[in-house]
Structure formats: C-alpha cells, structure tokens
Design a protein around this motif. Structure first.
Motif, PDB file in Angstrom:
ATOM      1  N   MET A   1       1.161  -1.156   0.294  1.00 26.94           N
ATOM      2  CA  MET A   1      -0.085  -0.002   0.145  1.00 26.94           C
ATOM      3  C   MET A   1       0.731   1.681  -0.261  1.00 26.94           C
ATOM      4  N   CYS A   2       1.939   0.824  -0.959  1.00 27.91           N
ATOM      5  CA  CYS A   2       2.107   2.318  -0.753  1.00 27.91           C
ATOM      6  C   CYS A   2       1.689   3.802  -0.898  1.00 27.91           C
ATOM      7  N   ASN A   3       2.089   4.523  -0.671  1.00 22.79           N
ATOM      8  CA  ASN A   3       1.308   6.302  -0.842  1.00 22.79           C
ATOM      9  C   ASN A   3       0.188   5.592  -0.973  1.00 22.79           C
ATOM     10  N   ALA A   4      -0.852   4.651   0.022  1.00 23.52           N
ATOM     11  CA  ALA A   4      -1.160   4.818   0.253  1.00 23.52           C
ATOM     12  C   ALA A   4      -2.547   6.287   1.158  1.00 23.52           C
ATOM     13  N   GLY A   5      -3.622   6.486   1.802  1.00 23.93           N
ATOM     14  CA  GLY A   5      -3.694   7.743   1.767  1.00 23.93           C
ATOM     15  C   GLY A   5      -4.349   7.049   3.256  1.00 23.93           C
ATOM     16  N   ILE A   6      -3.696   6.249   3.895  1.00 23.09           N
ATOM     17  CA  ILE A   6      -4.096   6.063   5.860  1.00 23.09           C
ATOM     18  C   ILE A   6      -3.357   7.136   6.490  1.00 23.09           C
ATOM     19  N   ARG A   7      -4.020   7.961   6.945  1.00 19.97           N
ATOM     20  CA  ARG A   7      -3.289   8.838   7.944  1.00 19.97           C
ATOM     21  C   ARG A   7      -3.532   8.498   9.529  1.00 19.97           C
ATOM     22  N   ASN A   8      -4.092   7.236   9.899  1.00 24.42           N
ATOM     23  CA  ASN A   8      -4.719   7.869  11.009  1.00 24.42           C
ATOM     24  C   ASN A   8      -4.863   6.531  11.656  1.00 24.42           C
ATOM     25  N   PHE A   9      -3.243   5.994  12.711  1.00 28.18           N
ATOM     26  CA  PHE A   9      -3.169   4.568  12.965  1.00 28.18           C
ATOM     27  C   PHE A   9      -3.543   3.881  13.388  1.00 28.18           C
ATOM     28  N   HIS A  10      -4.815   4.374  13.858  1.00 28.29           N
ATOM     29  CA  HIS A  10      -5.959   3.082  14.332  1.00 28.29           C
ATOM     30  C   HIS A  10      -6.710   2.633  13.013  1.00 28.29           C
ATOM     31  N   GLY A  11      -6.775   2.884  11.884  1.00 30.35           N
ATOM     32  CA  GLY A  11      -6.969   2.006  11.122  1.00 30.35           C
ATOM     33  C   GLY A  11      -6.129   1.410  10.229  1.00 30.35           C
ATOM     34  N   TYR A  12      -5.496   0.947  10.904  1.00 29.71           N
ATOM     35  CA  TYR A  12      -4.646  -0.117  10.553  1.00 29.71           C
ATOM     36  C   TYR A  12      -4.470  -0.858  12.140  1.00 29.71           C
ATOM     37  N   GLN A  13      -5.570  -1.131  13.120  1.00 25.91           N
ATOM     38  CA  GLN A  13      -5.097  -2.085  13.937  1.00 25.91           C
ATOM     39  C   GLN A  13      -6.216  -3.659  13.445  1.00 25.91           C
ATOM     40  N   GLU A  14      -7.091  -4.049  12.667  1.00 25.97           N
ATOM     41  CA  GLU A  14      -7.130  -5.242  12.554  1.00 25.97           C
ATOM     42  C   GLU A  14      -5.421  -6.070  11.428  1.00 25.97           C
ATOM     43  N   LEU A  15      -4.337  -5.792  11.335  1.00 24.46           N
ATOM     44  CA  LEU A  15      -3.500  -5.708  10.485  1.00 24.46           C
ATOM     45  C   LEU A  15      -3.159  -6.979  11.464  1.00 24.46           C
ATOM     46  N   SER A  16      -3.553  -6.898  12.736  1.00 27.58           N
ATOM     47  CA  SER A  16      -2.737  -7.347  14.277  1.00 27.58           C
ATOM     48  C   SER A  16      -3.419  -8.657  13.524  1.00 27.58           C
ATOM     49  N   GLU A  17      -4.985  -9.124  13.115  1.00 27.57           N
ATOM     50  CA  GLU A  17      -5.686 -10.313  12.997  1.00 27.57           C
ATOM     51  C   GLU A  17      -5.548 -11.149  11.614  1.00 27.57           C
ATOM     52  N   LEU A  18      -4.287 -10.874  10.931  1.00 28.48           N
ATOM     53  CA  LEU A  18      -3.625 -11.307  10.365  1.00 28.48           C
ATOM     54  C   LEU A  18      -2.487 -12.419  10.592  1.00 28.48           C
ATOM     55  N   LYS A  19      -2.859 -13.427  10.554  1.00 33.11           N
ATOM     56  CA  LYS A  19      -1.790 -14.215  11.599  1.00 33.11           C
ATOM     57  C   LYS A  19      -1.208 -14.673  10.133  1.00 33.11           C
ATOM     58  N   ASN A  20      -1.208 -15.202   8.949  1.00 33.14           N
ATOM     59  CA  ASN A  20      -0.022 -15.132   7.952  1.00 33.14           C
ATOM     60  C   ASN A  20       0.258 -14.525   6.790  1.00 33.14           C
ATOM     61  N   LEU A  21      -0.097 -12.710   7.298  1.00 37.41           N
ATOM     62  CA  LEU A  21       0.618 -12.027   6.742  1.00 37.41           C
ATOM     63  C   LEU A  21       2.658 -11.557   6.977  1.00 37.41           C
ATOM     64  N   LYS A  22       3.544 -12.206   5.960  1.00 38.48           N
ATOM     65  CA  LYS A  22       4.953 -12.079   6.289  1.00 38.48           C
ATOM     66  C   LYS A  22       5.502 -10.629   6.051  1.00 38.48           C
TER      67      LYS A  22
END
Length: 237
Positions: free
Chosen positions: A208-229
């Motif tokens: 997600m290069c140059n994507a527009g998420i500015r709020n840190f909380h917008g990334y919270q669900e990433l912690s639920e991706l157990k297979n993300l490498k």
C-alpha cells in the motif's frame, strides 16, 4: 560480468524474429518459453500484442500476460480467449471506454463485461492473479462481487485507483476475495482505514505504497492477519 544463458539468448532470438515476422509458422513453444518470448516481444514493442493473434497457435501455452504498456482494443481483448491464462495485468482501463462502455455510467467502462469477453472458461478456473489500473469511475457498483464469482480461485489482486468509496467499499472488497494471498492497493488516497481486511485470513503480502491512511487506528485489523509476512508501506516519493 553477467552472461545471458542459452535459454535467454534463444528467447530474445525468437522474439526478434516474431517482431520482424521472419519466422516460419511450424513451431510450438511450451509454457515457460511462451511466457518468456511474449515478455521479450512486448519489451521490443508493446504494439506486438497484436501479433499474438497471428501466432496464437505457436504460443498456445501462454499463461502469463502483462498488458500495462500495451494499447488495447476490442480485437486484442477478444483474442485473449485463445489462451489459458492464470495471470493477467490489464493496465489503464480508461483507455477501453469506447470498446466496453457501461451504459449506466458515461465516465467509465463495464469492467465485468470486459473480463467476460477477455477470459475463457478455462482461464476463469485457474486465474490466480489479476491486475488493473484506472479511475474509480471505471468500476460499476458491485463489480467486486461479480468478479469474485468469475474468478473463484484468485490469490493475488493488484488494483491501482484513487478511491475505495461507495462504488467499492473496502470492507465489501475484502469479503468478496477471502482467498487472497497478495493484495496491492497502492495510491488508494481516500482509504480511511483497513476495516474489513481481517476477512483476508490467508493474506501473506500487502502493498500500500502512497495510500492515504493517516490515522494509526486505521491499521488495527492488521494484527488479526496471522499469515501476513510482507507489509510494504511508504509515503510520497
């Protein structure tokens, strides 16, 4: 010093002869050779995409095609049905407005109809990567659900357009493609959060290069991706 392998030299030679149309028609390439020759052929000249119609029998084992630098018209699209593709990069969809219009949207195309015309039944069953670039107007409402039905085994999607909005809510997109292992949503400027990404339980790589998420909380669900490498995030270049 780097030396080309015999295979690479052969690929360049065959591609050059096809480019010059000075090659006999009594040859047939396997999958590895077809993919390599077509890549080299399009490097020589993106207009060589039109030669795939003439040499479709000789290159019938082609499975990967990157059209991002090619000028595509209806004839090129229809010829794609001659190949059993598992990876297809379309490039700029807005260039196809006149060829595959969406009658309900004067600004865009019907991307679902485009893919139905371009990809045969066999390809739909084996397609694992799909990529396209365009303005959000190029996507009719509900396109993600329809494409997920066309390509039930997609594992990788690269979508470059500016907005996930009411035309394509990000959460709806994630629900539609639960089997994704690779997702590239670079340059999605109006994406306020990644809510819904937890549905991509098999996701291994997120770009997600140059994507527009500015709020840190917008990334919270990433912690639920157990297979993300792999996670690639960057700001303006």
């Amino acid at each position: 010093m780097f030396f080309s392998s015999l295979f690479q030299l052969a690929v360049k030679s065959v591609a050059q002869h096809i480019h010059n149309e000075k090659i006999p028609l009594d040859f047939h390439l396997n999958t590895k050779s077809s993919n390599a020759v077509v890549r080299e052929l399009l490097k020589l000249d993106p207009e060589n995409i039109r030669k795939l119609e003439k040499y479709r029998k000789q290159l019938s084992k082609l499975t990967e095609l990157d059209l991002r630098k090619c000028r595509i018209d209806e004839r090129v699209v229809l010829n794609l049905k001659n190949f059993k593709l598992n990876s297809l990069e379309f490039g700029e969809l807005h260039l196809l407005k006149r060829e595959f219009p969406d009658p309900t949207n004067i600004y865009g195309i019907d991307v679902v109809s485009l893919l139905e015309e371009a990809v045969n039944t066999d390809s739909r069953e084996i397609m694992i990567h799909l990529g396209f670039t365009g303005q959000e107007e190029a996507f009719m409402s509900g396109w993600e659900k329809k494409i997920s039905k066309l390509f039930p085994y997609l594992q990788s999607i690269k979508i470059i357009f500016k907005r996930f909005n009411e035309r394509c809510p990000f959460s709806s997109f994630c629900v539609s493609f639960p089997n994704l292992r690779v997702l590239d949503i670079s340059y999605a400027r109006d994406l306020s959060s990644l809510n819904g990404i937890k549905n991509l339980r098999n996701l291994q790589k997120l770009v997600m290069c140059n994507a527009g998420i500015r709020n840190f909380h917008g990334y919270q669900e990433l912690s639920e991706l157990k297979n993300l490498k792999v996670l690639e995030v960057s700001g303006e270049e």
